[in-house]
Design an enzyme around this catalytic site. Sequence first.
Site, short mmCIF file in Angstrom:
data_model
loop_
_atom_site.label_atom_id
_atom_site.label_comp_id
_atom_site.label_asym_id
_atom_site.label_seq_id
_atom_site.Cartn_x
_atom_site.Cartn_y
_atom_site.Cartn_z
N GLY A 90 4.67 -0.25 -3.87
CA GLY A 90 5.72 -0.96 -3.02
C GLY A 90 6.17 0.08 -2.14
N ARG A 93 9.83 4.08 -0.39
CA ARG A 93 10.83 4.86 0.24
C ARG A 93 10.80 4.56 2.02
NH1 ARG A 93 7.73 10.43 1.31
NH2 ARG A 93 5.68 9.80 0.97
N ASP A 251 -3.63 0.96 -1.54
CA ASP A 251 -2.24 0.64 -1.04
C ASP A 251 -1.95 1.27 0.55
OD1 ASP A 251 -2.44 2.60 -2.92
OD2 ASP A 251 -0.46 3.28 -2.28
P1 AMP Z 1 1.67 7.43 -1.02
O1 AMP Z 1 0.56 8.08 -1.77
O2 AMP Z 1 2.49 8.14 0.08
O3 AMP Z 1 0.89 6.36 -0.15
O4 AMP Z 1 2.56 6.80 -2.02
C1 AMP Z 1 2.47 6.10 -3.17
C2 AMP Z 1 3.46 5.29 -3.67
O5 AMP Z 1 4.52 5.91 -3.77
C3 AMP Z 1 4.11 4.33 -2.46
O6 AMP Z 1 4.42 3.28 -3.15
C4 AMP Z 1 5.16 5.01 -1.87
O7 AMP Z 1 6.36 4.20 -1.36
C5 AMP Z 1 5.71 5.83 -3.11
N1 AMP Z 1 6.38 7.00 -2.79
C6 AMP Z 1 5.87 8.14 -2.47
N2 AMP Z 1 6.60 9.19 -2.30
C7 AMP Z 1 7.72 8.74 -2.66
C8 AMP Z 1 9.22 9.31 -2.42
N3 AMP Z 1 9.61 10.34 -2.27
N4 AMP Z 1 10.33 8.38 -3.17
C9 AMP Z 1 10.01 6.83 -3.43
N5 AMP Z 1 8.77 6.58 -3.47
C10 AMP Z 1 7.59 7.42 -3.01
MG MG Z 2 1.16 4.66 0.98
#
Ligand code: AMP
Ligand code: MG
Length: 494
Positions: A90, A93, A251
């Site tokens: 989800g 951030r 995702d």
């Molecule tokens: P990503 O690998 O950046 O696509 O992130 C995978 C998941 O982790 C997604 O649901 C992002 O919203 C969540 N996410 C990544 N970094 C953060 C962060 N610093 N704070 C909160 N959620 C995060």
């Molecule tokens: Mg992502």
Amino acid sequence: MHTLETLPFDNAFARLPANFYTRLSPEPLAAPYLVGVSPAAASLIGLAPDQLARPEFPEVFAGNRLMPGSEPLAAVYSGHQFGVWAGQLGDGRAHLLGEVAGPATGWEIQLKGAGQTPYSRFADGRAVLRSSIREFLCSEAMAALGIPTTRALCVVGSHAPVRRESIETAAVCTRLAPSFIRFGSFEHWAAQGKGEALRQLADYVIDRFRPECREADNPYDALLRDVARRTAELIAAWQAVGFMHGVMNTDNMSILGLTLDYGPFGFMDAFDAGHICNHSDDRGRYSYKAQPQIGHWNLYALGHALSTLVGEPAAVQAAIEESYAPAFEQRFMDLFRAKLGLAQALPGDEDFIGETFDLLQRHHPDFTLFFRQLGHLPARVDDTDRPGTDAPVRDLFIDRDAADAWLTLWRARLGAEGRPDNKRQDAMMAINPKFVLRNWIAESAIRAARAGDFSEVAAVQDCLSRPFDEQPGNAHFAAPPPDWAHDLEVSCSS
Ligand code: AMP
Ligand code: MG
């Protein structure tokens, strides 16, 4: 033209049932300042140019001040990360402020890095300046290359500390897209056996973005075929500019076929088909050469999620197999023919393009420069003039004989068409960019920004908004990585 107060919000996503998201406000960011802004992105939502210089602008796009009509929310989704089911993810951030009617399509406005949400898991809801500048610059650069992508309106920074491998500072990148719905948004409901929500989401996508799918016997089958085709064409376009996404988890795959979630992406410098741009991807799942198969794998994850709507497993398979590979091969061949200056499809082209990749793989010339410089060469050349005339391409090779041998084949293939040089060269200049967002260029702009100088972010952004123009004054941005940048590493940390 609108002001920050008069943007015409109409938040279709917020009208979906409440289980699709959580409504919540962004967390204020201390003393935000503007790091970069894209006038081109602003014009998509009809935001008047004078608005970008208002003192309220960084406040609004830090999430400190809500625009009238916005209804902030974080959406839920799930997904496969590195091939493994990760369960619920989800917007951890990201806050969707709402959707603004644009001249052509609606644009959702999303703040990335604006604080924690119920989907943050153990993370802080923030994004660092480094990754926000990278996403901002690359979103706008990809759009200028003509590649489907989410857009970026601006980056605002703050001195608020954020802990990653070291202490960095916080930033918010404002993204625009018709929709941020992902493959994982569908996987989320399928994994929970929530057929009704799955259908609502599919209907939402079809009715808003793909109304033509309604005409089909099975609209969901048509949607899957549409996503497969667009994903294939997107990845073919990535291959053609040497773009590596770096984290093609389900995702991070857009249901609209947009490049989505810029993280440890990279552009190819010295060609290596096995290049891995994401330092955290130790097995090379998302290497350059793997991207087309990963797109296919991801479509099976989506197809599996949609199976209750599409029908038998055989129907899902047919929808993917009849759409993905044919669309990829067609677009890939069309793009590489065009990159090589070929206007016609002739028998033997696949072999010739294969030989071109063999050449690149064996000798590792700079990918962008190779194709760009090729566009400067004439179709005919006297043997005595060859070394000088062909220098722009030959000089990218240590083994000049290998370059000469390939150029002979290339000229023979050009000769089969007889297109006038000036026409061919113009066409090559319009498809082979001179400027892409090389890691070293992003890193250099980030280092300046960290020191409080945002002029390089603006200079890079401006240059990359015209990637096919010669721009002699920006020749330094066309250069391969300088020595200091040879061991830059980009990881998932953002
Ligand atoms: P990503 O690998 O950046 O696509 O992130 C995978 C998941 O982790 C997604 O649901 C992002 O919203 C969540 N996410 C990544 N970094 C953060 C962060 N610093 N704070 C909160 N959620 C995060
Ligand atoms: Mg992502």
